[in-house]
Design a protein around this motif. Structure first.
Motif, PDB file in Angstrom:
ATOM      1  N   ILE A 228     -11.790 -15.064  -2.749  1.00 22.57           N
ATOM      2  CA  ILE A 228     -10.670 -14.075  -2.721  1.00 22.57           C
ATOM      3  C   ILE A 228      -9.779 -14.390  -1.843  1.00 22.57           C
ATOM      4  O   ILE A 228      -8.853 -13.414  -1.595  1.00 22.57           O
ATOM      5  N   LEU A 229      -9.588 -15.054  -1.673  1.00 26.15           N
ATOM      6  CA  LEU A 229      -8.092 -15.337  -0.258  1.00 26.15           C
ATOM      7  C   LEU A 229      -7.486 -16.050  -1.761  1.00 26.15           C
ATOM      8  O   LEU A 229      -7.262 -16.366  -2.059  1.00 26.15           O
ATOM      9  N   ASN A 230      -5.944 -15.206  -1.101  1.00 24.39           N
ATOM     10  CA  ASN A 230      -4.811 -15.985  -2.371  1.00 24.39           C
ATOM     11  C   ASN A 230      -3.673 -17.221  -1.928  1.00 24.39           C
ATOM     12  O   ASN A 230      -3.066 -17.692  -0.307  1.00 24.39           O
ATOM     13  N   THR A 231      -4.884 -18.108  -2.369  1.00 21.79           N
ATOM     14  CA  THR A 231      -3.599 -19.150  -2.174  1.00 21.79           C
ATOM     15  C   THR A 231      -2.611 -19.352  -2.272  1.00 21.79           C
ATOM     16  O   THR A 231      -2.041 -21.115  -2.412  1.00 21.79           O
ATOM     17  N   ALA A 232      -1.194 -18.696  -2.816  1.00 18.90           N
ATOM     18  CA  ALA A 232      -0.136 -18.918  -3.314  1.00 18.90           C
ATOM     19  C   ALA A 232       0.226 -19.089  -1.757  1.00 18.90           C
ATOM     20  O   ALA A 232       0.144 -18.431  -1.426  1.00 18.90           O
ATOM     21  N   ARG A 233       1.431 -19.761  -2.171  1.00 13.88           N
ATOM     22  CA  ARG A 233       2.094 -19.957  -0.487  1.00 13.88           C
ATOM     23  C   ARG A 233       3.451 -19.476  -0.937  1.00 13.88           C
ATOM     24  O   ARG A 233       4.282 -19.035  -0.006  1.00 13.88           O
ATOM     25  N   ASP A 234       3.432 -18.111  -1.441  1.00 10.50           N
ATOM     26  CA  ASP A 234       4.826 -16.760  -1.808  1.00 10.50           C
ATOM     27  C   ASP A 234       4.023 -16.050  -0.927  1.00 10.50           C
ATOM     28  O   ASP A 234       3.557 -15.591  -0.174  1.00 10.50           O
ATOM     29  N   ALA A 235       5.586 -15.338   0.086  1.00 11.57           N
ATOM     30  CA  ALA A 235       5.358 -14.640   1.184  1.00 11.57           C
ATOM     31  C   ALA A 235       4.579 -12.959   0.320  1.00 11.57           C
ATOM     32  O   ALA A 235       4.794 -13.320  -0.722  1.00 11.57           O
ATOM     33  N   GLY A 236       3.656 -12.766   1.081  1.00 10.42           N
ATOM     34  CA  GLY A 236       2.944 -11.296   0.304  1.00 10.42           C
ATOM     35  C   GLY A 236       3.777 -10.090   0.399  1.00 10.42           C
ATOM     36  O   GLY A 236       4.752 -10.131   1.470  1.00 10.42           O
ATOM     37  N   ASN A 237       3.540  -9.330  -0.291  1.00  8.25           N
ATOM     38  CA  ASN A 237       4.190  -8.016   0.053  1.00  8.25           C
ATOM     39  C   ASN A 237       3.498  -7.453  -0.023  1.00  8.25           C
ATOM     40  O   ASN A 237       1.798  -6.518   0.125  1.00  8.25           O
ATOM     41  N   PHE A 238       4.013  -5.321   0.890  1.00  8.84           N
ATOM     42  CA  PHE A 238       3.083  -4.720   0.888  1.00  8.84           C
ATOM     43  C   PHE A 238       4.078  -3.447   0.761  1.00  8.84           C
ATOM     44  O   PHE A 238       4.940  -3.150   0.558  1.00  8.84           O
ATOM     45  N   VAL A 239       2.771  -1.894  -0.127  1.00 10.08           N
ATOM     46  CA  VAL A 239       3.250  -1.327  -0.129  1.00 10.08           C
ATOM     47  C   VAL A 239       3.117   0.135   0.155  1.00 10.08           C
ATOM     48  O   VAL A 239       1.436   0.375   0.886  1.00 10.08           O
ATOM     49  N   PHE A 240       3.954   0.781   0.351  1.00 13.03           N
ATOM     50  CA  PHE A 240       3.785   1.869   1.697  1.00 13.03           C
ATOM     51  C   PHE A 240       2.557   3.592   0.654  1.00 13.03           C
ATOM     52  O   PHE A 240       3.510   3.797   0.072  1.00 13.03           O
ATOM     53  N   LEU A 241       2.112   3.864   0.886  1.00  6.58           N
ATOM     54  CA  LEU A 241       1.369   4.664   0.537  1.00  6.58           C
ATOM     55  C   LEU A 241       1.022   6.334   1.238  1.00  6.58           C
ATOM     56  O   LEU A 241       0.069   6.190   2.142  1.00  6.58           O
ATOM     57  N   THR A 242       1.141   7.606   0.777  1.00 10.16           N
ATOM     58  CA  THR A 242       0.809   8.092   2.034  1.00 10.16           C
ATOM     59  C   THR A 242       0.265   9.355   1.095  1.00 10.16           C
ATOM     60  O   THR A 242       1.095   9.835   0.452  1.00 10.16           O
ATOM     61  N   SER A 243      -0.785  10.242   2.172  1.00 13.86           N
ATOM     62  CA  SER A 243      -0.457  11.718   1.533  1.00 13.86           C
ATOM     63  C   SER A 243       0.337  13.475   1.904  1.00 13.86           C
ATOM     64  O   SER A 243       0.020  13.858   1.939  1.00 13.86           O
ATOM     65  N   GLY A 244       0.699  12.486   2.967  1.00 13.11           N
ATOM     66  CA  GLY A 244       2.362  13.329   3.991  1.00 13.11           C
ATOM     67  C   GLY A 244       3.222  13.686   3.154  1.00 13.11           C
ATOM     68  O   GLY A 244       3.509  13.493   1.431  1.00 13.11           O
ATOM     69  N   THR A 245       4.126  13.908   3.534  1.00 13.27           N
ATOM     70  CA  THR A 245       5.515  14.225   3.832  1.00 13.27           C
ATOM     71  C   THR A 245       6.527  13.207   3.620  1.00 13.27           C
ATOM     72  O   THR A 245       6.309  12.254   3.681  1.00 13.27           O
ATOM     73  N   GLU A 246       7.551  13.703   3.240  1.00 12.67           N
ATOM     74  CA  GLU A 246       8.927  12.502   3.325  1.00 12.67           C
ATOM     75  C   GLU A 246       9.111  11.824   4.494  1.00 12.67           C
ATOM     76  O   GLU A 246       9.470  11.176   5.068  1.00 12.67           O
ATOM     77  N   GLU A 247       8.620  12.719   6.203  1.00 14.79           N
ATOM     78  CA  GLU A 247       8.667  13.416   7.159  1.00 14.79           C
ATOM     79  C   GLU A 247       7.939  12.026   7.618  1.00 14.79           C
ATOM     80  O   GLU A 247       7.433  11.428   8.239  1.00 14.79           O
ATOM     81  N   THR A 248       6.254  12.026   6.937  1.00 13.93           N
ATOM     82  CA  THR A 248       5.686  11.004   7.016  1.00 13.93           C
ATOM     83  C   THR A 248       6.057   9.787   6.376  1.00 13.93           C
ATOM     84  O   THR A 248       5.959   8.491   7.749  1.00 13.93           O
ATOM     85  N   GLU A 249       6.844   8.997   5.384  1.00 18.04           N
ATOM     86  CA  GLU A 249       7.705   8.338   5.128  1.00 18.04           C
ATOM     87  C   GLU A 249       8.587   8.139   6.181  1.00 18.04           C
ATOM     88  O   GLU A 249       8.230   6.432   6.650  1.00 18.04           O
ATOM     89  N   VAL A 251       8.502   8.292   8.901  1.00 19.51           N
ATOM     90  CA  VAL A 251       8.187   7.739  10.442  1.00 19.51           C
ATOM     91  C   VAL A 251       7.415   6.238  10.197  1.00 19.51           C
ATOM     92  O   VAL A 251       7.509   5.038  10.765  1.00 19.51           O
ATOM     93  N   MET A 252       6.540   6.428   9.232  1.00 16.73           N
ATOM     94  CA  MET A 252       6.209   5.276   8.855  1.00 16.73           C
ATOM     95  C   MET A 252       7.025   3.779   8.905  1.00 16.73           C
ATOM     96  O   MET A 252       6.691   2.506   9.499  1.00 16.73           O
ATOM     97  N   HIS A 253       8.042   4.038   7.854  1.00 14.81           N
ATOM     98  CA  HIS A 253       9.202   2.929   8.280  1.00 14.81           C
ATOM     99  C   HIS A 253       9.670   3.102   9.721  1.00 14.81           C
ATOM    100  O   HIS A 253      10.301   1.463   9.788  1.00 14.81           O
ATOM    101  N   GLN A 254       9.547   3.974  10.549  1.00 13.22           N
ATOM    102  CA  GLN A 254      10.103   3.360  12.048  1.00 13.22           C
ATOM    103  C   GLN A 254       8.810   2.767  12.965  1.00 13.22           C
ATOM    104  O   GLN A 254       9.611   1.690  13.268  1.00 13.22           O
ATOM    105  N   LEU A 255       8.240   3.377  12.671  1.00 13.32           N
ATOM    106  CA  LEU A 255       7.398   2.296  13.677  1.00 13.32           C
ATOM    107  C   LEU A 255       6.975   1.006  13.320  1.00 13.32           C
ATOM    108  O   LEU A 255       6.786   0.259  13.939  1.00 13.32           O
ATOM    109  N   TRP A 256       7.192   0.937  11.540  1.00 15.15           N
ATOM    110  CA  TRP A 256       6.914  -0.559  10.711  1.00 15.15           C
ATOM    111  C   TRP A 256       7.795  -1.087  11.475  1.00 15.15           C
ATOM    112  O   TRP A 256       7.597  -2.436  11.600  1.00 15.15           O
ATOM    113  N   ASN A 257       8.874  -1.143  11.916  1.00 13.28           N
ATOM    114  CA  ASN A 257      10.511  -1.734  11.984  1.00 13.28           C
ATOM    115  C   ASN A 257      10.300  -1.244  13.160  1.00 13.28           C
ATOM    116  O   ASN A 257      11.480  -2.790  14.020  1.00 13.28           O
TER     117      ASN A 257
END
Length: 259
Positions: A228-249, A251-257
């Motif tokens: 079940i390895l993705n054999t496509a050559r396109d770049a994958g995407n990612f989605v962030f989900l959280t049970s937290g608040t807008e502040e959590t979101e 911080v997530m983007h701060q740390l990811w970048n």
């Protein structure tokens, strides 16, 4: 059956909060064509002070969400959750589930003087899984453990270099330095976010080890084995989900970048 799962389905990644983003970075580097759904359970962080039953309930809830969104595999990017819940998750679900464990084995191999430090949550250090790791890989070396109470909370707030965070790091690194550890395991996925600060405290001669890269390689192996390895050559995407608040979101983007 796993063979019936679409290879372009996403991989679900879950953590008690934002710490698993350190693992996700390794996953996206190792598997750039895969799609990922990351769930930060920040409303319930930290897991280190919760019971096994509470952690299992949260893991089941998050897994159900990620599976409903079509995940073909799950990565439990949290040492405490892995120790408390991964066995129960593997009994409950049929899809592949990859977990974490503190890198005692590679630390033992890397250490020159045979003294290893482990920074982790209380839940991880008290777990049967960690005891088994020490039994298997801790023979012949001295392992000095340190529970880092309050550190996850600081990182969850994006406080990586504040006086409070640095003070905690100094407090928790001191016993390991006093014992002469030349290798330190970052036994929580949150801790690589403060790796630079830890290195400054312990000095450049001390080796710091985390398990993100090993988990990424293991996920690739499992996806290949299950075909079940993705054999496509396109770049994958990612989605962030959280049970937290807008502040959590935020911080997530701060740390990811962050570098």
């Amino acid at each position: 059956m796993c063979s019936a799962i679409a290879v372009n389905a996403p991989v679900g990644v879950m953590d008690s909060g934002v710490g698993g983003l350190t693992v996700l970075k390794h996953l996206t580097r190792q598997l750039p064509h895969e799609h990922f759904r990351y769930f930060a359970d920040s409303a319930y962080a930290p897991y280190g002070n919760k019971t096994t039953a509470e952690i299992q309930q949260r893991c089941f809830s998050i897994a159900d969400t990620l599976i409903t969104q079509g995940s073909k595999a799950l990565v439990v990017a949290c040492n405490t959750a892995t120790a408390a819940a991964i066995a129960a998750m593997r009994e409950r679900y049929t899809l592949p589930i990859i977990g974490m464990e503190p890198a005692v084995k590679p630390a033992a191999a890397a250490s020159k003087n045979g003294i290893i430090g482990v920074l982790a949550t209380t839940g991880t250090l008290k777990s049967a899984q960690f005891a088994a790791l020490l039994e298997h890989y801790g023979q012949g070396v001295q392992v000095v453990t340190q529970a880092c109470v309050g550190l996850v909370e600081c990182i969850e707030q994006g406080q990586l270099n504040t006086p409070q965070t640095v003070s905690l790091l100094q407090q928790y690194c001191q016993p390991l330095m006093a014992a002469g550890a030349d290798t330190i395991v970052l036994g929580c996925t949150h801790y690589p976010f403060v790796k630079k600060q830890i290195q400054e405290i312990v000095g450049p001669e001390v080796t710091l080890i985390d398990t993100g890269a090993a988990v990424a390689k293991r996920l690739q192996q499992v996806l290949e084995q299950k075909k079940i390895l993705n054999t496509a050559r396109d770049a994958g995407n990612f989605v962030f989900l959280t049970s937290g608040t807008e502040e959590t979101e935020r911080v997530m983007h701060q740390l990811w970048n962050a570098e």
